[in-house]
Each structure stands twice: as C-alpha cells, then as structure tokens.
Design a protein around this motif. Structure first.
Motif, PDB file in Angstrom:
ATOM      1  N   VAL A   1       0.836  -1.204   0.000  1.00 20.59           N
ATOM      2  CA  VAL A   1       0.000   0.000   0.000  1.00 20.59           C
ATOM      3  C   VAL A   1       0.868   1.250   0.000  1.00 20.59           C
ATOM      4  O   VAL A   1       0.603   2.223  -0.727  1.00 20.59           O
ATOM      5  CB  VAL A   1      -0.939  -0.003   1.225  1.00 20.59           C
ATOM      6  N   SER A   2       1.940   1.231   0.809  1.00 24.09           N
ATOM      7  CA  SER A   2       2.849   2.369   0.862  1.00 24.09           C
ATOM      8  C   SER A   2       3.582   2.562  -0.460  1.00 24.09           C
ATOM      9  O   SER A   2       3.748   3.693  -0.954  1.00 24.09           O
ATOM     10  CB  SER A   2       3.863   2.169   1.993  1.00 24.09           C
ATOM     11  N   ALA A   3       4.013   1.446  -1.064  1.00 22.58           N
ATOM     12  CA  ALA A   3       4.760   1.529  -2.317  1.00 22.58           C
ATOM     13  C   ALA A   3       3.895   2.051  -3.457  1.00 22.58           C
ATOM     14  O   ALA A   3       4.374   2.797  -4.319  1.00 22.58           O
ATOM     15  CB  ALA A   3       5.327   0.158  -2.671  1.00 22.58           C
ATOM     16  N   ILE A   4       2.625   1.679  -3.484  1.00 26.63           N
ATOM     17  CA  ILE A   4       1.725   2.152  -4.533  1.00 26.63           C
ATOM     18  C   ILE A   4       1.589   3.672  -4.488  1.00 26.63           C
ATOM     19  O   ILE A   4       1.462   4.336  -5.518  1.00 26.63           O
ATOM     20  CB  ILE A   4       0.342   1.477  -4.392  1.00 26.63           C
TER      21      ILE A   4
ATOM     22  N   LEU B   1       5.314   1.089  -9.475  1.00 26.71           N
ATOM     23  CA  LEU B   1       4.380   0.147  -8.847  1.00 26.71           C
ATOM     24  C   LEU B   1       2.950   0.660  -8.902  1.00 26.71           C
ATOM     25  O   LEU B   1       2.001  -0.129  -8.983  1.00 26.71           O
ATOM     26  CB  LEU B   1       4.797  -0.113  -7.403  1.00 26.71           C
ATOM     27  N   LYS B   2       2.785   1.959  -8.848  1.00 23.64           N
ATOM     28  CA  LYS B   2       1.449   2.545  -8.964  1.00 23.64           C
ATOM     29  C   LYS B   2       0.856   2.234 -10.328  1.00 23.64           C
ATOM     30  O   LYS B   2      -0.306   1.816 -10.449  1.00 23.64           O
ATOM     31  CB  LYS B   2       1.515   4.047  -8.746  1.00 23.64           C
ATOM     32  N   LEU B   3       1.645   2.444 -11.396  1.00 22.48           N
ATOM     33  CA  LEU B   3       1.186   2.133 -12.745  1.00 22.48           C
ATOM     34  C   LEU B   3       0.948   0.632 -12.906  1.00 22.48           C
ATOM     35  O   LEU B   3      -0.010   0.205 -13.563  1.00 22.48           O
ATOM     36  CB  LEU B   3       2.218   2.615 -13.765  1.00 22.48           C
ATOM     37  N   TYR B   4       1.825  -0.173 -12.307  1.00 26.66           N
ATOM     38  CA  TYR B   4       1.684  -1.632 -12.371  1.00 26.66           C
ATOM     39  C   TYR B   4       0.387  -2.074 -11.704  1.00 26.66           C
ATOM     40  O   TYR B   4      -0.356  -2.912 -12.242  1.00 26.66           O
ATOM     41  CB  TYR B   4       2.888  -2.278 -11.702  1.00 26.66           C
TER      42      TYR B   4
ATOM     43  N   ALA C   1      -4.423  -7.727  -7.395  1.00 25.19           N
ATOM     44  CA  ALA C   1      -3.453  -6.731  -7.857  1.00 25.19           C
ATOM     45  C   ALA C   1      -2.500  -6.345  -6.730  1.00 25.19           C
ATOM     46  O   ALA C   1      -1.301  -6.173  -6.944  1.00 25.19           O
ATOM     47  CB  ALA C   1      -4.190  -5.500  -8.385  1.00 25.19           C
ATOM     48  N   LEU C   2      -3.052  -6.198  -5.520  1.00 25.89           N
ATOM     49  CA  LEU C   2      -2.208  -5.871  -4.372  1.00 25.89           C
ATOM     50  C   LEU C   2      -1.235  -7.005  -4.077  1.00 25.89           C
ATOM     51  O   LEU C   2      -0.070  -6.764  -3.715  1.00 25.89           O
ATOM     52  CB  LEU C   2      -3.088  -5.592  -3.147  1.00 25.89           C
ATOM     53  N   ASN C   3      -1.701  -8.239  -4.248  1.00 25.13           N
ATOM     54  CA  ASN C   3      -0.819  -9.388  -4.023  1.00 25.13           C
ATOM     55  C   ASN C   3       0.319  -9.409  -5.049  1.00 25.13           C
ATOM     56  O   ASN C   3       1.452  -9.797  -4.726  1.00 25.13           O
ATOM     57  CB  ASN C   3      -1.615 -10.685  -4.108  1.00 25.13           C
TER      58      ASN C   3
END
Length: 330
Positions: free
Chosen positions: A274-277, A283-286, A300-302
């Motif tokens: 969550v922090s990385a997104i 990672l947000k785009l991913y 998606a989070l996994n």
C-alpha cells in the motif's frame, strides 16, 4: 542421515519434555531444564550407541529454544521442525497425550529422515533480533488496545471520572510509544554490530515500501537471505504465492494463495505494498494496469507484494541498492 539407526522424538512443554525412542517405543519424562537434559542424554546413551541417533522436536518458541541451545552446545544432531508439518504427517488420530505426541514426532523424523536437514542454532545477533521483534509486536498490540479503550472513554466525558481515565490512558500510550521507539533504536544499533547484516539491511531500505520493521523481519526469517534460494520460495513461505487448484474436468479454480503461511509477514508485505503504490510511480502504474485487466484489487495488491519481494531478493543478490529506472525517466 543414512547412517543413523534411530530417532528420539521429544514433545516439549513448559515444565517437562516427553522423549520416545522410535523403534523400541521406550518412553521417559524429564524436566525442561539443563538438569533434565543431562538426564535425557544419559537415558538415551544407555539405550542406543553414541552417534547412531538424532533428536526431533517441534519449534515451540522459548520452550524449545533452551533444548536447542543445550543440544548445540553438546554437538548433538537434532531437527527442530514446524508443528504444522509434523501434525499434517500424523494422519487421523483420535487420542492426544504428551507420550503419544512424542512417538508421532519420532515417527515423523524416521519417515522423513532422508529429506530432513539438521538444525543449527541462530547466531546471537539473530536471537536478539527475534526477541526485539517479538517484544515490539507485543507492545504495539497493547498500545492498539489502549487506543481503542481511549476512544470509547471519550464518548463518556459527561462522567466525572472519565477525564481521569483518559489522562491515565494517554500516559500509558505515551509510555508505550517511547518503549517502541527505544526498541526500534536498539534494532538499528544491532544491525551495525554485523557488517554483512548491516550491508543487507541498507540494501533492503533502498527498496520502496520496505521500512525498518519489514527489513528486519526479512533478514530474520530468511537468515540473512541464506535459508531461501529465491523470492518465489519465500513468497510461498509467506503465503502470498498463487497455486493452481484443479482436478480432472470438474474442479478448476483460478490460481490463489494458500491460507497456510506466515501471517505476520503477509500483513507487513500488505502494508508495504500500500505504501509503495503511493510512493513508487512504477508500482502505482503496475497496480492500476492489473486493475484495468479486470483483476480484483486484492489480487493486484498481491502482485505488488510479490514485486516487493522480488526487488528485495534482487538487491541482495546484486549487492547494489535499488534504482527506480522509471522514476529517473520522469
């Protein structure tokens, strides 16, 4: 373990240990202290030839740690195995006693003797790190409980005693905050006592989403990245690796992670994802690309959790800090 001819299964409890020799099924009980361990060795040597056996017992935390330290100091071979793995190997059992448990542990050790690897005691740095992590978790849980109580008390401010209760709760929370900060500072100091450990710690901190606690937990659970060959095996250990579930033509489900895993690591990786997104553009785009593909947000989070693990293992393998190439292009 091919030259070993017997195994001693040990069921460890708080005050006693039950020991059973697999082939002869001889059973005895000893105190869970150094005096009892000496009695155990004397009893076993009276039944078996020296060097022809090994010990097998479950990892029960502090209760089994004393036994591990003793056996290591005497140079005796032992296997400290996961309770879940031993339990699932026993099959259907209707009775449960310490004596029966010790025999089933011995049976497990003998059946899987070709696959098992002798355990080794962790270094002092890792033992201390484990204790600090466990104590911090306990303090954080206590603090969360007090915060919930404080929130409930604030709804009763009309009562004369409520204000005193709130002040007391705030003081307790502030005290726990200071203790948690003190433990975290001690963990950082502990990292610096070992050059290899500190180097890997700094490499992990270069990965977006990996903070102090997650980096320490990764170092502790992977044995400074010596226990797992790659990030996929550690992902399976954490319980975030997807597995196929199908049988014939009637049962075919989508791949999903298994419920068995380290819950603490899974939670920490979820928080890191969550922090990385929020902080990592790549990672947000991913993450959003996976959502656009029609995947559920938890899947998606996994995927992001596994990305973080892959990056963590990569920086350790390369020996260089993580560089976000996508960020440098903006």
């Amino acid at each position: 373990m091919k030259n070993l001819r017997d195994v001693i299964g040990i069921d460890v409890s708080k005050s006693t240990i039950d020991a059973t020799l697999y082939h002869s099924k001889l059973h005895s009980v000893f105190a869970n202290d150094e005096h009892g361990y000496m009695g155990l060795i004397t009893w076993v040597d009276g039944q078996l030839e020296s060097g022809s056996y090994f010990f097998c017992f479950e990892n029960t935390g502090n209760y089994s740690l004393k036994l591990s330290l003793f056996l290591s100091s005497k140079g005796l071979p032992y296997v400290e195995e996961s309770p879940m793995r031993i339990k699932r190997s026993t099959g259907l059992t209707r009775e449960k006693t310490d004596k029966l448990d010790s025999y089933m542990i011995a049976r497990f050790g003998w059946m899987y003797r070709e696959e098992l690897v002798f355990s080794e005691i962790r270094s002092k740095e890792f033992q201390e790190l484990g204790r600090l992590l466990a104590l911090r978790d306990q303090l954080v849980r206590d603090r969360s409980g007090l915060k919930s109580t404080l929130k409930e008390q604030k709804h009763l401010l009309s009562s004369p005693s409520t204000d005193t209760c709130c002040k007391t709760l705030r003081r307790c929370i502030d005290h726990l905050d200071r203790q948690v900060s003190r433990i975290e500072k001690k963990m950082q100091e502990l990292m610096k006592t070992n050059d290899l450990l500190y180097n890997n710690y700094r490499l992990l901190r270069s990965v977006k989403g990996v903070g102090l606690i997650l980096s320490c937990q990764l170092l502790y659970h992977t044995g400074n990245f010596n226990k797992f060959e790659n990030w996929r095996k550690f992902s399976s250990y954490c319980g975030i690796a997807p597995f196929e579930y199908s049988s014939g033509s009637s049962i075919k489900r989508r791949k999903q992670s298994h419920y068995i895993g380290d819950r603490k690591m899974k939670t920490l990786l979820s928080m890191a994802a969550v922090s990385a997104i929020q902080s990592d553009q790549e990672l947000k785009l991913y993450y959003h690309r996976k959502l656009e593909e029609g995947k559920h947000k938890m899947i998606a989070l996994n995927n992001v959790r596994n990305k973080i693990l892959a990056r963590s293992f990569a920086v350790i393998k390369r020996g260089t800090p993580f560089v976000n190439i996508a960020a440098t292009n903006y």
